[in-house]
Write an enzyme that holds these catalytic residues in place. Structure first.
Site, PDB file in Angstrom:
ATOM      1  N   GLU A   1      -6.568   3.212  -5.804  1.00  0.00           N
ATOM      2  CA  GLU A   1      -7.847   3.218  -5.090  1.00  0.00           C
ATOM      3  C   GLU A   1      -8.605   4.461  -5.524  1.00  0.00           C
ATOM      4  O   GLU A   1      -8.164   5.592  -5.250  1.00  0.00           O
ATOM      5  CB  GLU A   1      -7.643   3.253  -3.569  1.00  0.00           C
ATOM      6  CG  GLU A   1      -8.990   3.149  -2.841  1.00  0.00           C
ATOM      7  CD  GLU A   1      -9.036   3.816  -1.465  1.00  0.00           C
ATOM      8  OE1 GLU A   1      -9.915   3.482  -0.670  1.00  0.00           O
ATOM      9  OE2 GLU A   1      -8.183   4.689  -1.190  1.00  0.00           O
TER      10      GLU A   1
ATOM     11  N   ASP B   1      -3.230   4.572  -2.301  1.00  0.00           N
ATOM     12  CA  ASP B   1      -4.356   5.021  -1.487  1.00  0.00           C
ATOM     13  C   ASP B   1      -4.962   6.319  -2.046  1.00  0.00           C
ATOM     14  O   ASP B   1      -4.226   7.209  -2.489  1.00  0.00           O
ATOM     15  CB  ASP B   1      -3.822   5.269  -0.064  1.00  0.00           C
ATOM     16  CG  ASP B   1      -4.916   5.457   0.957  1.00  0.00           C
ATOM     17  OD1 ASP B   1      -5.721   4.539   1.157  1.00  0.00           O
ATOM     18  OD2 ASP B   1      -4.955   6.548   1.588  1.00  0.00           O
TER      19      ASP B   1
ATOM     20  N   ASP C   1       0.860  -1.160   0.000  1.00  0.00           N
ATOM     21  CA  ASP C   1       0.000   0.000   0.000  1.00  0.00           C
ATOM     22  C   ASP C   1       0.911   1.229   0.000  1.00  0.00           C
ATOM     23  O   ASP C   1       1.826   1.324   0.815  1.00  0.00           O
ATOM     24  CB  ASP C   1      -0.841   0.001   1.287  1.00  0.00           C
ATOM     25  CG  ASP C   1      -2.261   0.453   1.054  1.00  0.00           C
ATOM     26  OD1 ASP C   1      -2.429   1.560   0.543  1.00  0.00           O
ATOM     27  OD2 ASP C   1      -3.184  -0.294   1.416  1.00  0.00           O
TER      28      ASP C   1
ATOM     29  N   HIS D   1     -11.256  -3.469   3.175  1.00  0.00           N
ATOM     30  CA  HIS D   1     -11.227  -3.148   4.605  1.00  0.00           C
ATOM     31  C   HIS D   1     -12.033  -1.894   4.958  1.00  0.00           C
ATOM     32  O   HIS D   1     -11.989  -1.439   6.097  1.00  0.00           O
ATOM     33  CB  HIS D   1      -9.771  -2.965   5.042  1.00  0.00           C
ATOM     34  CG  HIS D   1      -9.133  -1.789   4.356  1.00  0.00           C
ATOM     35  ND1 HIS D   1      -8.879  -1.758   2.996  1.00  0.00           N
ATOM     36  CD2 HIS D   1      -8.747  -0.587   4.825  1.00  0.00           C
ATOM     37  CE1 HIS D   1      -8.362  -0.601   2.671  1.00  0.00           C
ATOM     38  NE2 HIS D   1      -8.265   0.138   3.765  1.00  0.00           N
ATOM     39  N   ASP D   2     -12.717  -1.321   3.972  1.00  0.00           N
ATOM     40  CA  ASP D   2     -13.499  -0.111   4.223  1.00  0.00           C
ATOM     41  C   ASP D   2     -14.995  -0.322   4.068  1.00  0.00           C
ATOM     42  O   ASP D   2     -15.772   0.569   4.414  1.00  0.00           O
ATOM     43  CB  ASP D   2     -13.090   0.996   3.240  1.00  0.00           C
ATOM     44  CG  ASP D   2     -11.657   1.472   3.451  1.00  0.00           C
ATOM     45  OD1 ASP D   2     -11.214   1.515   4.613  1.00  0.00           O
ATOM     46  OD2 ASP D   2     -10.988   1.788   2.454  1.00  0.00           O
TER      47      ASP D   2
HETATM   48  C1  GLC Z   1      -8.325   4.822   2.064  1.00  0.00           C
HETATM   49  C2  GLC Z   1      -8.167   3.619   2.941  1.00  0.00           C
HETATM   50  C3  GLC Z   1      -8.875   3.839   4.223  1.00  0.00           C
HETATM   51  C4  GLC Z   1      -8.269   5.043   4.903  1.00  0.00           C
HETATM   52  C5  GLC Z   1      -8.303   6.248   3.985  1.00  0.00           C
HETATM   53  C6  GLC Z   1      -7.434   7.347   4.488  1.00  0.00           C
HETATM   54  O1  GLC Z   1      -9.644   5.007   1.678  1.00  0.00           O
HETATM   55  O2  GLC Z   1      -8.598   2.477   2.252  1.00  0.00           O
HETATM   56  O3  GLC Z   1      -8.825   2.724   5.065  1.00  0.00           O
HETATM   57  O4  GLC Z   1      -8.931   5.334   6.099  1.00  0.00           O
HETATM   58  O5  GLC Z   1      -7.811   5.937   2.706  1.00  0.00           O
HETATM   59  O6  GLC Z   1      -6.082   7.012   4.324  1.00  0.00           O
END
Ligand code: GLC
Length: 529
Positions: free
Chosen positions: A265, A202, A100, A326-327
């Protein structure tokens, strides 16, 4: 079959949330040594690459998405030597390792930010986004934090505000500053040289903000009960045109090395998402396509989504599909256990790289977290409106022992109450379990180039029955999925051999006529001439 294609096209990705996969030292939090011990499981499952959510030094306010050192490993997870051992062991087993990369923001404990906030003329001041307020007590503009409240934090010492798209302890870097870009490229090179096979970047669509910091417009569709961030349309704070140059530069760094992958992402509708492939595909190899996570679970909606996404893809761009992360809420809880099997078949028979989320392959549900065990800062900021993410981050269920074989100590989050029954060990022994289904699907995808690489052709959508075809070099496979609770039959007559049913009881059955499917059944059929 793989030869002429980069591995990430025909391959299957598997996301590990390191805190929850396997603990090796009994502190209740997963770690790198734990992951090493479980690599043979991933090999057995048949995936090609693992992506690790952040493992870097962090105050853990957002569980590692608040990084205080980009080129180290947090002691909670182990050491750099453990990481090297993990990469070596994974590579020995033929598994790729994806990290990541969190370039949008750092922790407020990162030395860059500590310097930046120390004075207005510090050389790192411009590494972050600092602005004067609009007047007494008023932030520079109306932008909101995804995690609630204004995205501007006033800093007493210098009398200015800094921007944070997420927690106030996650200040956003200023990607308009070339030094920031260079520093992050060097971070990438650091890990690429250590052998990592790519990055999942991210919040890629957040990286660059409007240079004039214009106010975001109100969202006319906002309704009470929605999270406060949705009050405004993030028109000026996200998905700016300049972001594509930033991504292209990251891609250049990736291309300095052989065979690496760049994944983004990005939560955007298909037509905006596909821009992240970049002009002439010089952007992300795989801008994550999350649409399946939120599309209503019915055949019409899913068919529309697939067709819309396929149509939006630039020529030669390779698609991808994600069912969980994970979100977001776990698929088994969102659509129910039976339909989760249909969803698994969909994920693994669609055209495009599939990403599995750890535990979905054993049907792990969204676990209900008692209020006193809540850990997610988002839930703590905005309690009770359903934004909490702990429920999809609970420890992997390996066996029937009290902590599920995850840890010798008390786990950081509770395990699901059914973990004594629903776990890897039990499901391995059950030929029709969710795990057995996943293994069979992965096997099929590995052995059938139609599934891994073939073209996608919609066939029909009637009631809850979705039928499509995959074709490769003249070979075809038919996929029929019943997203409904009633049994159905195809309108057309078919001649073929069942390769797999989600019930796992019709293998080798021949069909001659209309194909009948039970409630929540999916079938892969090999047509016979
Ligand atoms: C992304 C991650 C998430 C995190 C956010 C801020 O969306 O997947 O878990 O809280 O970024 O870094």
């Amino acid at each position: 079959m793989r030869e002429n294609f980069p591995w990430w096209r025909s391959g299957i990705l598997y996301q590990i949330y390191p805190r929850s996969f396997q603990d090796s030292n009994g502190d209740g939090v997963g770690d790198l040594r734990g992951i090493i011990a479980r690599l043979s499981y991933l090999r057995e499952l048949g995936v090609d690459a693992l992506w690790l959510s952040p493992i870097f030094p962090s105050p853990m306010e957002d569980f590692g998405y608040d990084i205080s050192d980009y080129t180290g490993v947090d002691p909670l997870f182990g050491t750099l030597a453990d990481f090297d051992a993990l990469v070596a062991a994974a590579h020995d087993l033929g598994l790729k390792v994806i990290l990541d990369l969190v370039p949008n923001h750092t922790s407020d404990q990162h030395p860059w930010f500590i310097e930046s906030r120390s004075s207005k003329d510090n050389p790192k001041r411009d590494w972050y986004i600092w602005r004067d307020g609009r007047g007494e007590g008023a932030p520079p503009n109306n932008w909101l934090s995804e995690f609630g409240g204004s995205s501007w934090e006033f800093d007493e010492r210098t009398g200015q505000y800094y921007y944070h798209a997420f927690l106030r302890t996650q200040p956003d870097l200023n990607w308009r500053n070339p030094d920031v870009r260079r520093a992050m490229h060097d971070v990438m090179r650091f890990w690429l040289r250590r052998g990592v096979d790519g990055f999942r970047v991210d919040v890629m669509w957040h990286l660059i903000k409007d240079d004039l910091l214009r106010d975001n417009p109100p969202n006319p569709d906002f309704a009470p009960g929605r999270q406060p961030y949705e009050r405004l349309i993030p028109l000026y704070s996200t998905d700016r045109p300049e972001v594509h140059a930033v991504v292209a530069e990251m891609r250049e760094v990736i291309d300095e090395f052989d065979d690496r992958v760049l994944i983004g992402e990005i939560y955007l509708p298909p037509e905006k998402l596909v821009a992240y492939y970049g002009r002439d595909l010089t952007g992300a190899h795989l801008p994550f396509n999350f649409a399946l996570i939120s599309t209503p679970w019915n055949a019409q909606a899913v068919a529309k989504l697939i067709d819309g996404y396929e149509a939006a893809l630039p020529p030669a761009a390779w698609p991808n599909w994600v069912l969980g992360n994970h979100d977001r809420q776990r698929i088994a809880s969102r659509v129910g256990h039976d339909q989760a099997r249909v969803a698994a078949m969909l994920l693994l028979t669609l055209r495009g790289t599939p990403t599995l989320y750890y535990g979905d392959e054993i049907g792990m549900p969204q676990v209900k977290i008692p209020p006193d065990r809540v850990r997610d800062p988002w839930e703590k900021n905005l309690p009770g409106i359903g934004v909490g993410r702990d429920g999809c981050r609970t420890p992997m269920q390996w066996d029937s022992t009290p902590h599920g074989g995850f840890s010798a100590g008390e786990p950081w989050l509770p395990l699901d109450k059914n973990s004594a029954r629903e776990n890897v060990t039990a499901e391995r022994q059950d030929a029709t379990s969710m795990l057995s289904l996943y293994r069979a699907l992965i096997d099929l995808r590995r052995t059938k180039p139609e599934l891994a690489l073939g073209a996608y052709r919609p066939v029909s959508v009637t009631n809850e029955l979705l039928v499509f075809e995959r074709e490769h070099q003249g070979q075809r496979l038919l996929v029929a999925l019943n997203l409904g609770a009633a049994s159905v039959a195809t309108a057309i007559r078919l001649r073929g051999r069942v390769l797999l049913s989600t019930f796992m009881d019709r293998q080798a059955e021949t069909v001659d006529g209309r194909l009948e499917l039970r409630s929540a059944e999916g079938i892969v059929l090999e047509p016979l001439a």
